[in-house]
Design a protein around this motif. Structure first.
Motif, short mmCIF file in Angstrom:
data_model
loop_
_atom_site.label_atom_id
_atom_site.label_comp_id
_atom_site.label_asym_id
_atom_site.label_seq_id
_atom_site.Cartn_x
_atom_site.Cartn_y
_atom_site.Cartn_z
N PHE A 11 29.44 39.25 41.35
CA PHE A 11 30.30 39.78 42.40
C PHE A 11 30.86 41.15 42.03
CE2 PHE A 11 30.12 36.41 45.29
CZ PHE A 11 30.07 35.22 44.58
N GLY A 12 31.05 41.36 40.75
CA GLY A 12 31.65 42.61 40.32
C GLY A 12 30.77 43.81 40.59
N LEU A 57 30.78 44.67 44.12
CA LEU A 57 32.04 45.28 44.52
C LEU A 57 32.05 46.77 44.23
CD1 LEU A 57 34.93 44.39 45.51
CD2 LEU A 57 35.61 44.58 43.15
N PHE A 58 31.51 47.12 43.07
CA PHE A 58 31.49 48.53 42.70
C PHE A 58 30.33 49.26 43.34
CE2 PHE A 58 35.13 48.57 40.10
CZ PHE A 58 35.20 47.36 39.46
N GLY A 59 29.80 48.67 44.35
CA GLY A 59 28.82 49.37 45.16
C GLY A 59 27.41 49.35 44.61
#
Lengths: 217, 254, 220
Positions: free
Chosen positions: A74-75, A78-80
């Motif tokens: 997920f991280g 999240l950071f694209g």
């Protein structure tokens, strides 16, 4: 409802076990490289690197692998960074493996008597020469049994990749159990497949450990 | 015995001035002044805890010191420079109480390792030198043996050959017979004596008083981190001046 | 692209997190108590028992140690109903954790037992203690003390492994994180918070076990 034979089940499981092994290999090799780098840094400049690497190890050893995989999956998104499940799962398992391996190997290097360092220093060997010719050859011998033992941990760890949708043995088991309505048989087969992969390695690690101590290591 | 007589006219090979060393709060060396002439054989004696080994280990940089000066061959010790330390250790060799042979290498490779790596000697040259040195210490036939196949005395002699392979100007001997069974001590001391006869500069921390008396040009008695008494062996052993040395010598006879 | 991380909406759900933590601790505590009992029994059986006990015990230990915990959990929760054994998520979790800790604990405690100095057993027998008394009074406590660090590490591993139980809807910490992320879509932040809590739990549990071991388990 279609009837599935035991052989159908096993065949599909074994095919998906391929991905278990590939993922394990990636994690082990990647983790080994990163772990080795951290090890050398820790020995070379302990005052600088010991605490940070120690904290890194504590982080990965003190948190669930499942969480590490979730955060990676997920991280990154999240950071694209649009990465495939392969990349996020490989990353998580590689870092996890690197933390454990670097700690195992650090223990092996610490087991080398201080006199070996002093003797090679007194002979004017450089740090790199000491590592390469005196310390690491001895540490390697001690390190092989626990490292081989850890391979089993890595293989078992890949099962958690199933939770984020990575198709390996456990995920295949879930899917097949749903389709066949035979969860008892299917999960028993999944367990058996893991066992067939892991048990020989465990035995080998134990054999290496015994051999090491018989030789007076 | 040795060439110390005319060596005193040459500049000292090791010069120690006001050396102070502490381990944390514990000051182990409280200001050492010592000059060693080339070819001199110096025995350092004293109780455990007097700082003898620490002093030796300062000379080849295995221990750092807080203040004072230490020059070897005219060059001051530069702890921060790895290159300077490597150069120092090519001039100063060390033999350890626990031999510290490399267990994964044969005896021959143990001796050859440093010359090959540090002095960039070719394998043929290094091997020839190793065989010569092993012959010199009486172990020519053990070239291909592994260290764990050797007795303690044999291992220590290999350690001496290994240190000699770097052709050092000074050899530091840190209680090199203390870990040996009594019957093996003699073979090691014979090798050291022959080195002394050939003019090697030797600094020995030792408990072998008879040997020190026989072979050394000068004996240094250390007590609580200072040089307490110093002089030729006949003077120190025959007529100890201070009560501490008298007590130390008499305690050895118990 | 700016990323805004919102931890407050996760922390606002602290009751859910607290419930999750309590469940995790509860699962771990039960698993620890029963798991250690199983481990001691199996270690003894494997060391000194007759072959018809030692071999099945050995098979159990090797099976658990060479398969992933998540598969063991799925087998207990999804597989057993097919043969008529239906369990709640919590029960299935506890059983899987007990079996897991039991197996790993067996090997750890076995090593501790095997390291007992011969003289201890002989002295105890000479004092006319029964075999059971020899084991429980003389052999076991020092053995546990010997392996307590390894045992502690294994208990922590099981505690961290309990995160997987959230996958079968056991209401422990990772499940709480899932629920929270479903509520506020702050998936990353939820998992960060849960992970940090796990880290604190691991550190705290180690301290607790190091403190409790000498006091309650092996009476140093």
């Amino acid at each position: 409802m279609v009837d599935f034979s035991l052989w159908d089940i096993l065949r599909n499981l074994i095919l998906s076990a391929r991905w278990t092994l590939v993922l394990s290999l990636i994690a082990f090799v990647g983790g080994g490289v990163v772990g080795a780098a951290f090890l050398v840094l820790r020995i070379w400049r302990p005052a600088v690197f010991d605490r940070p690497v120690g904290a890194y190890v504590q982080l990965f050893q003190g948190t669930p692998l499942l969480m590490q995989i979730f955060l990676s999956y997920f991280g990154l998104r999240l950071f694209g960074v649009q990465v495939s499940v392969w990349v996020s799962v490989s990353l998580a398992l590689t870092l996890y493996t690197s933390a454990f391996l670097t700690e195992i190997w650090r223990g092996c290097v610490a087991a080398i008597p201080k006199g070996q360092w002093e003797a090679s220093t007194s002979l004017a060997l450089s740090f790199g020469e000491q590592l390469r010719h005196v310390i690491l050859p001895q540490a390697l011998r001690i390190a092989i049994p626990p490292t081989v033992g850890f391979v089993v941990q890595v293989i078992k760890g890949t099962a958690l990749a199933s939770v984020v949708g990575f198709v390996e043995l456990t995920r295949a088991g879930n899917m097949i159990a749903n389709v066949t309505y035979a969860p008892f048989t299917v999960f028993a087969c999944v367990a058996l497949t893991y066992f067939i992969m892991c048990y020989p390695i465990s035995l080998y690690a134990r054999h290496l450990e015994r051999k090491l101590h018989v030789r007076g290591g | 015995m040795s060439v110390a007589a005319d060596a005193s006219h040459r500049p000292p090979i090791v010069e120690i001035a006001g050396l102070r060393k502490s381990f944390g709060d514990n000051e182990v060396l409280k200001g050492i002044d010592l000059k060693i002439a080339p070819g001199e054989v110096v025995a350092i004696i004293g109780k455990s805890g007097s700082g003898k080994s620490t002093l030796l280990r300062c000379i080849n940089g295995l221990e750092t010191f807080q203040s004072g000066g230490l020059t070897v061959d005219g060059k001051a010790l530069l702890h921060d420079s790895a290159a300077a330390m490597r150069a120092l250790r090519q001039r100063v060799g060390m033999i350890f109480q626990s031999f510290n042979l490399f267990p994964h290498l044969t005896v021959g490779r143990n001796v050859m390792l440093a010359p090959t790596l540090v002095k960039k000697a070719g394998r043929g040259t290094a091997e020839a030198q190793a065989r010569r040195l092993l012959d010199r210490v009486g172990l020519a036939e053990k070239f291909d043996a592994m260290p764990d196949q050797l007795s303690g005395g044999q291992q220590q002699r290999v350690a001496i050959a290994r240190a000699l392979a770097m052709e050092p100007a000074v050899l530091l001997c840190d209680e090199i017979t203390s870990a040996l069974d009594p019957e093996l001590v003699g073979e090691v001391l014979r090798v050291v004596e022959s080195l002394a006869d050939e003019g090697m500069t030797l600094l020995m921390v030792t408990h072998e008083m008879a040997f020190a008396r026989k072979v050394s040009d000068r004996v240094v008695f250390m007590h609580q981190g200072r040089v307490h008494e110093m002089g030729p062996p006949e003077a120190l052993f025959g007529a100890p001046q201070t009560p501490e040395l008298q007590q130390f010598l008499s305690s050895l006879h118990d | 692209m700016t990323i805004s991380l919102d931890f407050l909406s996760v922390l606002a759900q602290w009751p859910l997190l607290a419930t999750g933590v309590l469940w995790t601790l509860w699962l771990t505590a039960v698993a620890m108590v029963f798991g250690l009992v199983v481990a001691v029994a199996c270690a003894r059986a494997r060391n000194t028992g007759p072959a018809w006990i030692a071999i099945p015990v050995g098979a159990y230990v090797e099976l658990i140690r060479n398969t992933p915990f998540i598969v063991q959990l799925f087998f207990v929760f999804f597989g057993l109903p097919a043969i008529g054994v239906r369990l709640s998520p919590a029960t299935a979790s506890v059983i899987a954790m007990v079996l897991n800790l039991g197996a790993y604990g067996t090997e750890i405690i076995r090593a501790g037992l095997l390291a007992t100095p011969r003289g201890q057993i002989e002295a105890a027998r000479s004092l006319a203690l029964t075999e059971t008394q020899v084991f429980t009074r003389v052999v076991l406590p020092p053995a546990l003390k010997r392996v307590w660090p390894a045992l502690t590490s294994q208990i922590i591993i099981v505690m961290l492994g309990s995160a997987v139980c959230g996958q079968i809807a056991t209401e422990e910490l990772s499940y709480a994180a899932n629920v929270i992320s479903a509520m506020n879509f702050r998936t990353f932040e939820s998992y960060i918070v849960a992970t940090l809590i796990y880290l604190l739990l691991a550190i705290g549990l180690r301290r607790l076990l190091n403190w409790a071991g000498p006091r309650f388990v092996f009476g140093s």
